[in-house]
Scaffold this active site. Sequence first.
Site, short mmCIF file in Angstrom:
data_model
loop_
_atom_site.label_atom_id
_atom_site.label_comp_id
_atom_site.label_asym_id
_atom_site.label_seq_id
_atom_site.Cartn_x
_atom_site.Cartn_y
_atom_site.Cartn_z
N THR A 84 0.88 -1.18 0.00
CA THR A 84 0.00 0.00 0.00
C THR A 84 0.91 1.23 0.00
O THR A 84 1.01 1.93 1.01
CB THR A 84 -0.94 0.02 1.22
OG1 THR A 84 -0.16 -0.25 2.41
CG2 THR A 84 -2.04 -1.01 1.11
N CYS A 260 7.75 1.87 5.56
CA CYS A 260 6.50 2.11 6.31
C CYS A 260 6.40 3.45 7.02
O CYS A 260 5.43 4.17 6.79
CB CYS A 260 6.27 0.95 7.26
SG CYS A 260 5.88 -0.54 6.32
P1 NAD Z 1 6.16 -5.79 -0.63
O1 NAD Z 1 6.19 -4.77 -1.69
O2 NAD Z 1 7.44 -6.37 -0.12
O3 NAD Z 1 5.25 -7.03 -1.09
C1 NAD Z 1 4.01 -6.89 -1.69
C2 NAD Z 1 3.82 -8.04 -2.67
O4 NAD Z 1 2.49 -7.99 -3.19
C3 NAD Z 1 4.74 -7.96 -3.89
O5 NAD Z 1 5.46 -9.18 -4.00
C4 NAD Z 1 3.79 -7.77 -5.07
O6 NAD Z 1 4.23 -8.38 -6.26
C5 NAD Z 1 2.53 -8.41 -4.55
N1 NAD Z 1 1.29 -7.99 -5.22
C6 NAD Z 1 0.93 -6.76 -5.68
N2 NAD Z 1 -0.29 -6.80 -6.23
C7 NAD Z 1 -0.74 -8.08 -6.10
C8 NAD Z 1 -1.95 -8.74 -6.43
N3 NAD Z 1 -2.96 -8.09 -7.00
N4 NAD Z 1 -2.05 -10.06 -6.16
C9 NAD Z 1 -1.04 -10.73 -5.58
N5 NAD Z 1 0.12 -10.16 -5.23
C10 NAD Z 1 0.27 -8.85 -5.48
O7 NAD Z 1 5.34 -5.14 0.58
P2 NAD Z 1 5.51 -5.42 2.14
O8 NAD Z 1 6.68 -4.67 2.68
O9 NAD Z 1 5.42 -6.88 2.38
O10 NAD Z 1 4.21 -4.68 2.72
C11 NAD Z 1 2.92 -5.20 2.51
C12 NAD Z 1 1.92 -4.45 3.38
O11 NAD Z 1 2.20 -4.69 4.75
C13 NAD Z 1 1.96 -2.93 3.22
O12 NAD Z 1 0.66 -2.42 3.38
C14 NAD Z 1 2.83 -2.47 4.37
O13 NAD Z 1 2.52 -1.15 4.77
C15 NAD Z 1 2.43 -3.46 5.44
N6 NAD Z 1 3.48 -3.72 6.45
C16 NAD Z 1 4.76 -3.88 6.07
C17 NAD Z 1 5.74 -4.19 7.02
C18 NAD Z 1 7.18 -4.34 6.65
O14 NAD Z 1 8.00 -4.49 7.55
N7 NAD Z 1 7.57 -4.34 5.40
C19 NAD Z 1 5.35 -4.37 8.36
C20 NAD Z 1 4.00 -4.22 8.70
C21 NAD Z 1 3.06 -3.91 7.73
C1 UGA Z 2 8.33 -0.45 11.62
C2 UGA Z 2 7.67 -0.77 12.97
O1 UGA Z 2 8.69 -0.86 13.97
C3 UGA Z 2 6.90 -2.09 12.90
O2 UGA Z 2 6.23 -2.31 14.13
C4 UGA Z 2 5.88 -1.99 11.77
O3 UGA Z 2 5.19 -3.21 11.62
C5 UGA Z 2 6.58 -1.66 10.48
O4 UGA Z 2 7.32 -0.41 10.62
C6 UGA Z 2 5.62 -1.44 9.35
O5 UGA Z 2 4.52 -1.02 9.54
O6 UGA Z 2 6.09 -1.70 8.25
P1 UGA Z 2 10.46 -1.33 10.30
O7 UGA Z 2 10.08 -0.31 9.28
O8 UGA Z 2 10.82 -2.70 9.88
O9 UGA Z 2 9.27 -1.49 11.36
O10 UGA Z 2 11.71 -0.77 11.10
P2 UGA Z 2 11.98 -0.07 12.50
O11 UGA Z 2 12.82 -0.95 13.32
O12 UGA Z 2 10.75 0.45 13.12
O13 UGA Z 2 12.86 1.16 12.03
C7 UGA Z 2 12.32 2.17 11.19
C8 UGA Z 2 13.35 3.27 11.01
O14 UGA Z 2 13.56 3.99 12.22
C9 UGA Z 2 14.72 2.77 10.57
O15 UGA Z 2 15.27 3.66 9.63
C10 UGA Z 2 15.52 2.77 11.87
O16 UGA Z 2 16.90 2.88 11.68
C11 UGA Z 2 14.95 4.01 12.54
N1 UGA Z 2 15.10 4.00 14.02
C12 UGA Z 2 14.48 3.05 14.76
C13 UGA Z 2 15.85 4.99 14.63
O17 UGA Z 2 16.42 5.89 13.96
N2 UGA Z 2 15.96 4.98 16.00
C14 UGA Z 2 15.35 4.04 16.77
O18 UGA Z 2 15.49 4.11 18.02
C15 UGA Z 2 14.59 3.06 16.14
#
Ligand code: NAD
Ligand code: UGA
Length: 432
Positions: A84, A260
Site C-alpha cells: 500500500t 513504512c
Molecule cells: P512488498 O512490496 O514487499 O510485497 C508486496 C507483494 O504484493 C509484492 O510481491 C507484489 O508483487 C505483490 N502484489 C501486488 N499486487 C498483487 C496482487 N494483485 N495479487 C497478488 N500479489 C500482489 O510489501 P511489504 O513490505 O510486504 O508490505 C505489505 C503491506 O504490509 C503494506 O501495506 C505495508 O505497509 C504493510 N506492512 C509492512 C511491514 C514491513 O515491515 N515491510 C510491516 C508491517 C506492515
Molecule cells: C516499523 C515498525 O517498527 C513495525 O512495528 C511496523 O510493523 C513496520 O514499521 C511497518 O509497519 O512496516 P520497520 O520499518 O521494519 O518497522 O523498522 P523499525 O525498526 O521500526 O525502524 C524504522 C526506522 O527507524 C529505521 O530507519 C531505523 O533505523 C529508525 N530507528 C528506529 C531509529 O532511527 N531509532 C530508533 O530508536 C529506532
Amino acid sequence: MNIVIIGTGYVGLPSGVGFAKLGHNVVCVDVDESKINSLKEGKLPIYENNLEEAFLEVVNKNLTFSTSYSCINEADIVILAVGTPQSNDSEKADLKYIFAATNEICKNLKDKNKYFILATKSTVPVGTGDKIEQIIHEINSDIDIVSLPEFLREGYALEDFYNPDRVVIGSNSDKASEVLKELYSHIDNDKILITSRKSAELIKYASNSFLAMKIHFINEMADFCEKSGANISDVALGIGLDSRIGGKFLNAGPGYGGSCFPKDTLAMLGMAKEFGVGISLIETTIKGNNDRFKKIVNNIKDMLKDIDSPKIGILGLAFKNGTDDCRQSPAIEITKELIKNYQNINVYDPKANQNAKSILNESINYTNSIYECAKKCDLLVVLTEWDEFKDIDFSKLKDCVRVKKIYDTRNIINLNEAKKYGFDVINIGVKN
Ligand code: NAD
Ligand code: UGA
C-alpha cells in the site's frame, strides 16, 4: 487450517513461513511470476534475518507458491498482504493493489456460498475494510472481512511473528474473531486485542506515527545535546528508564526510513485532512525527518570543506540492519545528495549493495568489505547500524584510509578501539 496469503513480500513471506511452521497449509500467491518461480525452487527473493532456515524446512511441503488465485476456494482464511505505497500525487495510501487483489478474489470464487475470512494485513486507511466488504458481499455476503494489522519489524520478522507485543483483530463478527483467536493460539490470550475493524485500522497508523514521533523527538534532543554539551546516550537512557516513557526507539540517528514510517505518517496526515482533524505533531515529525537528511549532508560537507576532491566511504545502505531493504532508506537519501556534490564515493553494505544499485545506479563504487570501502578515504560515514560495523578491526582500517576520521550517525563505533588507533570519531548528539 488452510491459509492463502495474497502478496509475498516482506510481510507475506515471513507470515507464510511462520504459519506453515505452526502446521497450517499455506499457499502464498503473488502476481510477480519470477518471484514465485524462485520461491518454488527454494530460493528467497529477499534477505531477512533467520528466514532462510525456517523457509527451507517447510517449502514445497505445507508451504507452496502460486500465481493463481484458484486456491482461495479451499481456504479457511485469506490474508491480504499486498503493498500500500504512497500515492504519486497525494499523501494518501495508494490502494490499487488492494482493490486489484479484491477483484481477483471475486473473479476466482467458484462456490458463491462458501464461508471464509478475508483478513487485511496490509496497512490500509480507516474505512478500507468497509469498501472491501462492499465489493466482496456483492458476490458472497457470508464472507467476513477483518482487519488484522501487522506489526512486525524487518530484520526481526520471524521473531515478531512468534512473539509479538500484541495481535489486533479488527472484526465486526464474533465467528471470525473466534477463528482468528484459534489461528493465534500460540500467542498468550492477554496479548490478543479484539476491536472494531475501523479501530484496528487506526491502531496500525497511530502506532507507526507514534514511533516515528519518538524517533524525531530523540533526534531533536540529540541536536540540543550537540549544542549544549549534554550526551544523547545518557539522556536517552535517563528518560527511557521511566517506564511511562520506555527505553525503546530512543536511538538518535540519521532520521527514520523504510517502506513504512515515511508513507504511513504521510497517509495518517492525509486521513486527518480528509476528516478535518489537525494532527500537528505528525506533520512536524514528517518535516523534521526530511530536514534531518539535509542536516547530515551539511555536516559531511562541513567536515570535508578543506579537502580538495575528497573521497568518502559510506558504510551502510539499507534503511536499518538485518534487511536488504533500501526503500526510503536515510542512507540512500543522504548518498543521493552526496553524489550531487562529490565524485569519489565508495559504498558498502553487508546485504543491500544489490538493491541500492537499482536505485543509485553505477554512479558510485560498490565494494565488498569495510576495508575495501575505506581505501584512501578522507571520511568514513556510518549510516546503517549493522553489527559488522561495531566490530571494525581498527588495526586493519588504519592502513586503508587516507584520513582517520569517522562520522558515526548511528553511534555504534567502539570509541575506545577507534581512539587506540588514532581515529577521530564524530557522534550524533555529542558536542564535538
Ligand atoms: P512488498 O512490496 O514487499 O510485497 C508486496 C507483494 O504484493 C509484492 O510481491 C507484489 O508483487 C505483490 N502484489 C501486488 N499486487 C498483487 C496482487 N494483485 N495479487 C497478488 N500479489 C500482489 O510489501 P511489504 O513490505 O510486504 O508490505 C505489505 C503491506 O504490509 C503494506 O501495506 C505495508 O505497509 C504493510 N506492512 C509492512 C511491514 C514491513 O515491515 N515491510 C510491516 C508491517 C506492515
Ligand atoms: C516499523 C515498525 O517498527 C513495525 O512495528 C511496523 O510493523 C513496520 O514499521 C511497518 O509497519 O512496516 P520497520 O520499518 O521494519 O518497522 O523498522 P523499525 O525498526 O521500526 O525502524 C524504522 C526506522 O527507524 C529505521 O530507519 C531505523 O533505523 C529508525 N530507528 C528506529 C531509529 O532511527 N531509532 C530508533 O530508536 C529506532
